[in-house]
Design an enzyme around this catalytic site. Structure first.
Site, PDB file in Angstrom:
ATOM      1  N   HIS A 171       1.550  10.290  -6.980  1.00  0.00           N
ATOM      2  CA  HIS A 171       2.232   9.245  -6.465  1.00  0.00           C
ATOM      3  C   HIS A 171       1.399   7.975  -6.862  1.00  0.00           C
ATOM      4  O   HIS A 171       0.833   7.323  -6.186  1.00  0.00           O
ATOM      5  CB  HIS A 171       2.594   9.082  -5.149  1.00  0.00           C
ATOM      6  CG  HIS A 171       3.196   7.738  -4.730  1.00  0.00           C
ATOM      7  ND1 HIS A 171       4.520   7.431  -5.376  1.00  0.00           N
ATOM      8  CD2 HIS A 171       3.050   6.739  -3.963  1.00  0.00           C
ATOM      9  CE1 HIS A 171       4.676   6.186  -4.878  1.00  0.00           C
ATOM     10  NE2 HIS A 171       3.630   5.643  -4.170  1.00  0.00           N
TER      11      HIS A 171
ATOM     12  N   ASP B 286       9.957   8.086  -5.738  1.00  0.00           N
ATOM     13  CA  ASP B 286       9.884   7.958  -7.394  1.00  0.00           C
ATOM     14  C   ASP B 286      10.894   9.047  -7.908  1.00  0.00           C
ATOM     15  O   ASP B 286      11.433   8.481  -8.897  1.00  0.00           O
ATOM     16  CB  ASP B 286       8.330   8.743  -7.714  1.00  0.00           C
ATOM     17  CG  ASP B 286       7.220   8.110  -7.189  1.00  0.00           C
ATOM     18  OD1 ASP B 286       7.039   7.055  -7.221  1.00  0.00           O
ATOM     19  OD2 ASP B 286       6.751   8.998  -6.414  1.00  0.00           O
TER      20      ASP B 286
HETATM   21  N1  LIG Z   1       4.300   7.069  -1.200  1.00  0.00           N
HETATM   22  C1  LIG Z   1       5.136   6.098  -1.344  1.00  0.00           C
HETATM   23  O1  LIG Z   1       6.263   6.656  -2.132  1.00  0.00           O
HETATM   24  C2  LIG Z   1       4.900   4.979  -0.705  1.00  0.00           C
HETATM   25  C3  LIG Z   1       3.879   4.614  -0.215  1.00  0.00           C
HETATM   26  N2  LIG Z   1       3.890   3.287   0.690  1.00  0.00           N
HETATM   27  C4  LIG Z   1       2.351   3.202   1.458  1.00  0.00           C
HETATM   28  O2  LIG Z   1       2.922   3.315   2.895  1.00  0.00           O
HETATM   29  C5  LIG Z   1       1.955   2.694   3.624  1.00  0.00           C
HETATM   30  C6  LIG Z   1       2.782   1.906   4.632  1.00  0.00           C
HETATM   31  O3  LIG Z   1       3.326   0.580   4.103  1.00  0.00           O
HETATM   32  P1  LIG Z   1       3.921  -0.516   4.807  1.00  0.00           P
HETATM   33  O4  LIG Z   1       4.643   0.129   6.223  1.00  0.00           O
HETATM   34  O5  LIG Z   1       4.631  -1.260   3.979  1.00  0.00           O
HETATM   35  O6  LIG Z   1       2.572  -1.005   5.340  1.00  0.00           O
HETATM   36  P2  LIG Z   1       2.416  -2.246   6.579  1.00  0.00           P
HETATM   37  O7  LIG Z   1       1.134  -2.840   6.441  1.00  0.00           O
HETATM   38  O8  LIG Z   1       3.749  -3.023   6.909  1.00  0.00           O
HETATM   39  O9  LIG Z   1       2.277  -1.259   7.750  1.00  0.00           O
HETATM   40  C7  LIG Z   1       1.203  -0.311   7.938  1.00  0.00           C
HETATM   41  C8  LIG Z   1       1.112  -0.067   9.497  1.00  0.00           C
HETATM   42  O10 LIG Z   1      -0.002   0.900   9.726  1.00  0.00           O
HETATM   43  C9  LIG Z   1      -0.734   0.761  10.949  1.00  0.00           C
HETATM   44  N3  LIG Z   1      -2.035   1.221  10.724  1.00  0.00           N
HETATM   45  C10 LIG Z   1      -3.195   1.125  10.318  1.00  0.00           C
HETATM   46  N4  LIG Z   1      -4.024   1.931  10.467  1.00  0.00           N
HETATM   47  C11 LIG Z   1      -3.508   2.996  11.314  1.00  0.00           C
HETATM   48  C12 LIG Z   1      -3.941   4.106  11.970  1.00  0.00           C
HETATM   49  N5  LIG Z   1      -5.334   4.299  11.880  1.00  0.00           N
HETATM   50  N6  LIG Z   1      -3.358   4.569  12.852  1.00  0.00           N
HETATM   51  C13 LIG Z   1      -1.809   4.300  13.099  1.00  0.00           C
HETATM   52  N7  LIG Z   1      -1.451   3.250  12.558  1.00  0.00           N
HETATM   53  C14 LIG Z   1      -2.074   2.455  11.470  1.00  0.00           C
HETATM   54  C15 LIG Z   1      -0.842  -0.890  10.859  1.00  0.00           C
HETATM   55  O11 LIG Z   1      -1.263  -1.510  12.004  1.00  0.00           O
HETATM   56  C16 LIG Z   1       0.401  -1.474  10.264  1.00  0.00           C
HETATM   57  O12 LIG Z   1       1.382  -1.826  11.138  1.00  0.00           O
HETATM   58  C17 LIG Z   1       0.924   1.654   2.761  1.00  0.00           C
HETATM   59  O13 LIG Z   1      -0.089   2.683   2.449  1.00  0.00           O
HETATM   60  C18 LIG Z   1       2.051   1.787   1.292  1.00  0.00           C
HETATM   61  O14 LIG Z   1       1.228   1.740   0.379  1.00  0.00           O
HETATM   62  C19 LIG Z   1       4.607   2.421   0.544  1.00  0.00           C
HETATM   63  C20 LIG Z   1       5.739   2.650  -0.228  1.00  0.00           C
HETATM   64  C21 LIG Z   1       6.073   3.981  -1.084  1.00  0.00           C
HETATM   65  O1  LIG Z   2       1.924   0.570  -3.940  1.00  0.00           O
HETATM   66  C1  LIG Z   2       2.488   0.572  -2.937  1.00  0.00           C
HETATM   67  O2  LIG Z   2       1.941  -0.077  -1.854  1.00  0.00           O
HETATM   68  C2  LIG Z   2       4.051   0.815  -2.711  1.00  0.00           C
HETATM   69  C3  LIG Z   2       4.313   2.078  -3.218  1.00  0.00           C
HETATM   70  O3  LIG Z   2       3.312   3.346  -3.421  1.00  0.00           O
HETATM   71  C4  LIG Z   2       5.575   2.445  -4.011  1.00  0.00           C
HETATM   72  O4  LIG Z   2       6.390   1.329  -3.923  1.00  0.00           O
HETATM   73  O5  LIG Z   2       5.805   3.149  -4.720  1.00  0.00           O
END
Ligand SMILES: NC(=O)C1=CN([C@@H]2O[C@H](COP(=O)(O)OP(=O)(O)OC[C@H]3O[C@@H](n4cnc5c(N)ncnc54)[C@H](O)[C@@H]3O)[C@@H](O)[C@H]2O)C=CC1
Ligand SMILES: O=C([O-])CC(=O)C(=O)O
Length: 325
Positions: free
Chosen positions: A185, A157
């Site tokens: 967030h 952010d």
């Molecule tokens: N704080 C921030 O600024 C942001 C946060 N996010 C969040 O990050 C997270 C991950 O995003 P992506 O990589 O795109 O998702 P994704 O769905 O591509 O990957 C998530 C991975 O986590 C694994 N997973 C699920 N439960 C698990 C567990 N108990 N232990 C270990 N691995 C586990 C899944 O098998 C999958 O491979 C989401 O919650 C998304 O909303 C995404 C963008 C920004």
């Molecule tokens: O909403 C989501 O999963 C992705 C997210 O947190 C972001 O891009 O800030």
């Protein structure tokens, strides 16, 4: 000394954008060898193994080993840095309480495994959403680890806010200092231009108030949704980049004369209830985050900080009612 970095959700899209940068030395610096530990759910272990093969094929000089596991106790054993990326995404028909409960089932056990097995200097960054409250769940399951070691990511952010302001004023990002994201967030976050400086002058005085209120704040706060709309998938490389920035600054310190944003346990500063993991203006000194003190908060900012912090209080109360903290 080799630093062990555990990444959960390693086979996911953020994991794929993150692991190569850690292994190349961008997380901790060019002098620090790293060992990677990938934690996944059983169904995704094979995919993580494929990523590990590619990591091998990069022949990174700093990479001193890769472990893959579906067992948190093993994955966090001796970990110095933990990036908690894997989370349960919200799916159709899921209520907020269901989402919090499902994530409690992930972040509670991971917090406990960190408590029981990680190295004494463990630093945790939670990326998986809802990041602030997942961090609170993990932290409360780890009573032997100092609470300040549990943080959540608002650096994406922060970086989005820098880039929007730079484009508006047609200045390089590097000319902007003292940007702050306050709160959660989520769409309630408050990107603050009243303390940010461009060329040494307050940013809010260099833009129209309507733009600040009606364009800048919602664009930053809803950028995640806009990326999903455009890409058909949520931010991955930019999220990985922000995770690198957060841990890099935590370990190596923030530059003099500037600060950054991170969600860290509140000490009560700026009226944020103690213990909530909320985003603040922070500097890192000697490996510890410190909240920047003494900023004047006007009525406009106060209202927005309170709204986002209010949402964090609601999330905390919901996970407390579910017995997750
Ligand atoms: N704080 C921030 O600024 C942001 C946060 N996010 C969040 O990050 C997270 C991950 O995003 P992506 O990589 O795109 O998702 P994704 O769905 O591509 O990957 C998530 C991975 O986590 C694994 N997973 C699920 N439960 C698990 C567990 N108990 N232990 C270990 N691995 C586990 C899944 O098998 C999958 O491979 C989401 O919650 C998304 O909303 C995404 C963008 C920004
Ligand atoms: O909403 C989501 O999963 C992705 C997210 O947190 C972001 O891009 O800030």
């Amino acid at each position: 000394m080799t630093v062990k970095v555990t990444v959960t959700g390693a086979a996911g899209q953020i994991g794929y954008a993150l692991l190569f940068r850690i292994a190349s030395g961008q997380l901790l610096g060019a002098d620090t060898p790293v060992k990677l530990s990938l934690l996944e759910i059983p169904q995704a272990v094979k995919s993580a193994e494929g990523t590990a093969m590619e990591l091998d094929d990069c022949a990174f000089p700093l990479l001193r080993g890769i472990e893959i596991s579906d067992d948190p106790a093993k994955a966090f054993d001796g970990a110095n840095v933990a990036l908690l990326v894997g989370a349960r995404p919200r799916t159709k028909g899921m209520e907020r309480g269901d989402l919090l409960e499902a994530n409690g089932g992930i972040f509670g056990p991971q917090g406990k495994a960190i408590n029981d097995h990680a190295a004494d200097d463990i630093r945790v960054l939670v990326v998986g959403n809802p990041a602030n409250t997942n961090a609170l769940i993990a932290q409360s399951a780890a009573p032997d680890v100092p609470a300040e070691r549990f943080t959540a990511m608002t650096r994406l952010d922060h970086n989005r806010a820098l880039s929007q302001l730079a484009a508006k004023l047609n200045v390089p990002v590097a000319e902007i200092k003292k940007m702050t994201i306050w709160g959660n967030h989520s769409a309630t976050q408050y990107p603050d231009l009243f303390h940010a400086e461009v060329g040494g002058k307050i940013a809010a005085e260099q833009v129209e108030q309507e733009w600040l209120r009606d364009t800048f704040i919602p664009t930053v706060a809803k950028r995640g949704a806009a990326i999903i709309e455009a890409r058909g998938a949520s931010s991955a490389a930019s999220a990985a980049n922000a995770a690198i920035d957060h841990v890099h600054d935590w370990v190596n310190g923030t530059p003099e004369g500037d600060w950054t944003s991170a969600a860290i346990p509140s000490d009560g500063s700026y009226g944020v209830p103690e213990g909530l993991i909320s985003s603040f203006p922070v500097v890192s000194r000697n490996g510890r985050w410190e909240i920047v003190q003494g900023l004047e908060i006007d009525a406009f900012s106060r209202e927005r900080i309170d709204a986002s912090v209010g949402e964090l209080v609601e999330e905390r109360d919901a996970v407390r009612a579910l017995g997750l903290i």
